[in-house]
Design an enzyme around this catalytic site. Structure first.
Site, PDB file in Angstrom:
ATOM      1  CG  ASN A 167      -1.855   1.165   1.290  1.00  0.00           C
ATOM      2  OD1 ASN A 167      -2.767   1.241   0.470  1.00  0.00           O
ATOM      3  ND2 ASN A 167      -1.659   2.078   2.232  1.00  0.00           N
ATOM      4  CD  GLU A 168      -1.196   5.365   1.164  1.00  0.00           C
ATOM      5  OE1 GLU A 168      -0.456   5.533   2.167  1.00  0.00           O
ATOM      6  OE2 GLU A 168      -2.351   5.788   1.101  1.00  0.00           O
TER       7      GLU A 168
ATOM      8  CB  CYS B 265      16.088   4.963   5.633  1.00  0.00           C
ATOM      9  SG  CYS B 265      17.269   4.509   6.918  1.00  0.00           S
TER      10      CYS B 265
ATOM     11  CD  GLU C 290      -6.175   4.158   0.128  1.00  0.00           C
ATOM     12  OE1 GLU C 290      -6.313   5.334   0.559  1.00  0.00           O
ATOM     13  OE2 GLU C 290      -5.304   3.377   0.543  1.00  0.00           O
TER      14      GLU C 290
END
Length: 640
Positions: free
Chosen positions: A141-142, A149, A284
């Site tokens: 998801n996404e 990082c 979504e």
């Protein structure tokens, strides 16, 4: 046409599932999206897998005629994994470790995370492969969201990435510029974390994006190996996010997916995230957002707008508001109480409409004569420069797209390296970074007869973020027939244009940024009309081969884009087919046999619009007159 909802079985008692599924069936839901963010439910303790509850949910959905899009879950690890391996948490540029209580708190480059993520995803895919009630896989998801990082492992892999790309420290020194601020590396490990150096910033952003793309590629291969006949997708985010080059990630999946939250992302997202595949799955679709008040009827209109732009799946987020956690006041067609309110009724109405129209819509796609080129690398390079966020090309692209939507009925939005041969007009807003592939592609488009529009701040740097030795716009200088001696921010100043070529361009106002243009073969279309720039070129045109290049050397104000777009489309031979009505948006989808016209009325009063002859109501088949009425906060789908 896939119409459905996001559902989280693990958020609700299993005794409630049957009632939810029955209500879904009543309102036309035929698809659910499930599985993301569920690692702690799938593996509550190390090595103790439990996929049975999801298997039961999928089976119950299937018995009701509802198919599942199943998502993997590895970018949101359970607390026990953080306890065992806190080193997988990402670090920011200052070396500060991110807290684990949010989503996607992982260092994508860390070998422990990669091992554990591969383990849970492989176990899940192997368990559910071949399930007849699963019609598609979604990769997590996404992808890319929140997982940047800058820790030691990420820097070590970044150095390996640089070594593979540049081969030798001397090649990197030559590319980035030797000795500026005493920068000359002897080993790739000498390259520090990105802070100020624009070349390091640009390349690190590319590196982080490549990690996200590699993650998608590995999961795609895993899913295809286990379940080869099912399409694989993933959901791209809000247009303003730039953590991942979605053009590159699109190459690693079968169908582009996206989030569509129109209250916080512009309409351009639907075209940009559709890309060059001709369709997009909205995985979504906005139902309700905390702190955002959507007018009655707009939830349905927003969803129809997505379909008009090429969506072939519409999955609303989500079935019911969650009772706890960070999203307890957020999205949901139903409130916590499960009572059917305004939003649910709009959803149900749309479900009934698609029962009639889905088969008519399914064969059609948008067919555009205009394309915007959208470059993630240009965005990254701008942000790495001294100008920063303020001149991010995305904002100019949004303004241009809004005006295009008032003139044409569909627009494509593509990587500048994509095939442009089908278009008459290509607009490339602030193509700050240009490499050989981009330059050659645009040159071929123009020479073959296309109209190319470049805007202020184009051709500033090469592929490594180094300014060109030749005049701006760099590799496109001869194509544009101009050279720019300066690019400056003009925030706080108001520039006004004058034109003898087209009166629509006179009086246009500009701010934010401007080029200082010198003519080298092009003709002047508009000049500056005030200040020290008075009389200097502002908009130019250069004929090349069978085509032309138009250079807009100012950042026009948002309200001033429409006259420019009207002139550009006329220059490209694109006629405005419909006389627009204020408050009504117009879109088309086509197939070999017919055209569909989508008319969406965003106002609280009925509107009448002239559309010409030959149209019929797509649902009833009844002919309509040359003038059609669209009800207040309503829509029409017409067929010819």
């Amino acid at each position: 046409m896939k119409f459905g909802v996001q559902y989280y079985p693990s958020h609700w008692p299993e005794s409630q599932w049957a009632a939810d599924i029955a209500k879904m069936k009543e309102v036309g839901v035929k698809f659910v999206r499930m599985g993301d963010l569920s690692w702690s439910a799938f593996e509550p303790a190390p090595g103790e897998f439990d996929f049975s509850w999801m298997e039961r949910a999928i089976a119950m959905m299937g018995d009701a005629g509802i198919k599942t899009i199943l998502c993997t879950c590895s970018r949101t690890p359970p607390p026990w994994l953080y306890r065992k391996h806190p080193e997988i948490l990402p670090k920011d540029q200052n070396g500060v470790t991110r807290y684990q209580d949010g989503r996607y708190a992982v260092a994508m480059s860390h070998p422990v995370f990669q091992r554990e993520a591969l383990r849970i995803d492989q176990a899940m895919v192997d368990y559910f492969a071949g399930n007849e009630n699963i019609i598609s896989w979604q990769i997590d998801n996404e992808i890319g969201c929140h997982n940047d990082c800058y820790g030691d492992h990420s820097m070590s892999q970044f150095h390996a990435y640089l070594k593979e790309k540049y081969k030798s420290p001397n090649a990197l020194n030559e590319a980035w510029g030797e000795h500026f601020w005493a920068f000359q590396i002897q080993e790739f490990e000498d390259v520090p974390r990105p802070f100020e150096n624009p070349h390091i910033q640009l390349e690190y952003r590319r590196f982080l994006s490549s990690l996200n793309v590699d993650f998608g590629r590995s999961r795609y291969r895993m899913m295809k190996a286990a379940d080869p006949d099912k399409p694989v997708t993933t959901n791209f985010q809000n247009l303003y996010w730039d953590h991942t080059d979605y053009h590159a990630l699109s190459n690693e999946i079968d169908v582009n997916g996206m989030n569509h939250y129109p209250a916080r992302t512009p309409e351009l997202a639907l075209d940009c995230l559709r890309g060059d595949k001709g369709e997009v799955w909205v995985l979504e679709q906005q139902s309700h957002l905390a702190a955002i008040d959507s007018p009655t009827g707009w939830t349905r209109l927003w969803a129809w707008m997505a379909i008009a732009h090429g969506a072939s799946a519409l999955i609303f987020f989500r079935w019911r508001q969650c009772r706890y956690g960070c999203e307890q006041f957020g999205d949901g067609l139903l409130p916590h109480s499960n009572r059917e309110g305004r939003l649910f009724k709009e959803f149900a109405k749309m479900g009934a409409e698609l029962e009639v129209l889905a088969d008519v819509i399914e064969p059609t796609k948008p067919d555009s004569k205009v394309a915007l080129t959208y470059s993630y690398e240009s965005r990254w390079a701008v942000k790495a420069s001294v100008y920063g966020e303020e001149i991010d090309p995305v904002y100019e692209a949004v303004d241009l797209h809004k005006s295009l939507a008032k003139v044409v009925t569909s627009v494509d939005c593509l990587d500048p390296r994509a095939d442009l041969s089908k278009y008459r007009l290509v607009i490339a807003p602030r193509l700050w970074l240009i490499d050989d592939a981009v330059a050659n592609n645009l040159r071929s488009f123009v020479e073959a007869g296309g109209t190319l529009c470049l805007t202020a701040g184009s051709g500033i740097v090469d592929e490594v973020g180094k300014c060109f030795a030749e005049p701006r716009p760099g590799k496109l200088c001869d194509l544009a027939g101009i050279w720019c001696s300066d690019f400056v921010g003009t925030k706080g100043l108001e520039l006004v244009l004058e034109s003898e070529v087209d009166t629509r361009l006179s009086g246009l106002r500009a701010s934010v940024a401007a080029d200082e243009i010198n003519i080298d073969g092009a003709e002047v279309v508009a000049k500056h009309g005030n200040g020290w720039r008075k009389g200097l070129p502002a908009i130019t045109r250069n004929r090349v081969g069978k085509g032309q290049v138009i250079y807009v050397g100012v950042r026009l104000d948002t309200s001033e884009m429409l006259p420019l777009i009207s002139w550009l489309t006329e220059e490209a031979g694109i006629e405005q087919e419909f006389d627009r009505v204020e408050g009504v948006t117009v879109y088309e989808r086509v197939c070999d046999d017919y055209r569909l016209l989508f008319l969406l009325n965003w106002t609280d009063e009925a509107k009448a619009m002239s559309i010409g002859s030959g149209w019929a109501d797509a649902a009833s088949g009844e002919a309509v007159g040359e003038e059609v009425e669209i009800g207040a906060t309503d829509m029409r789908v017409l067929k010819r």
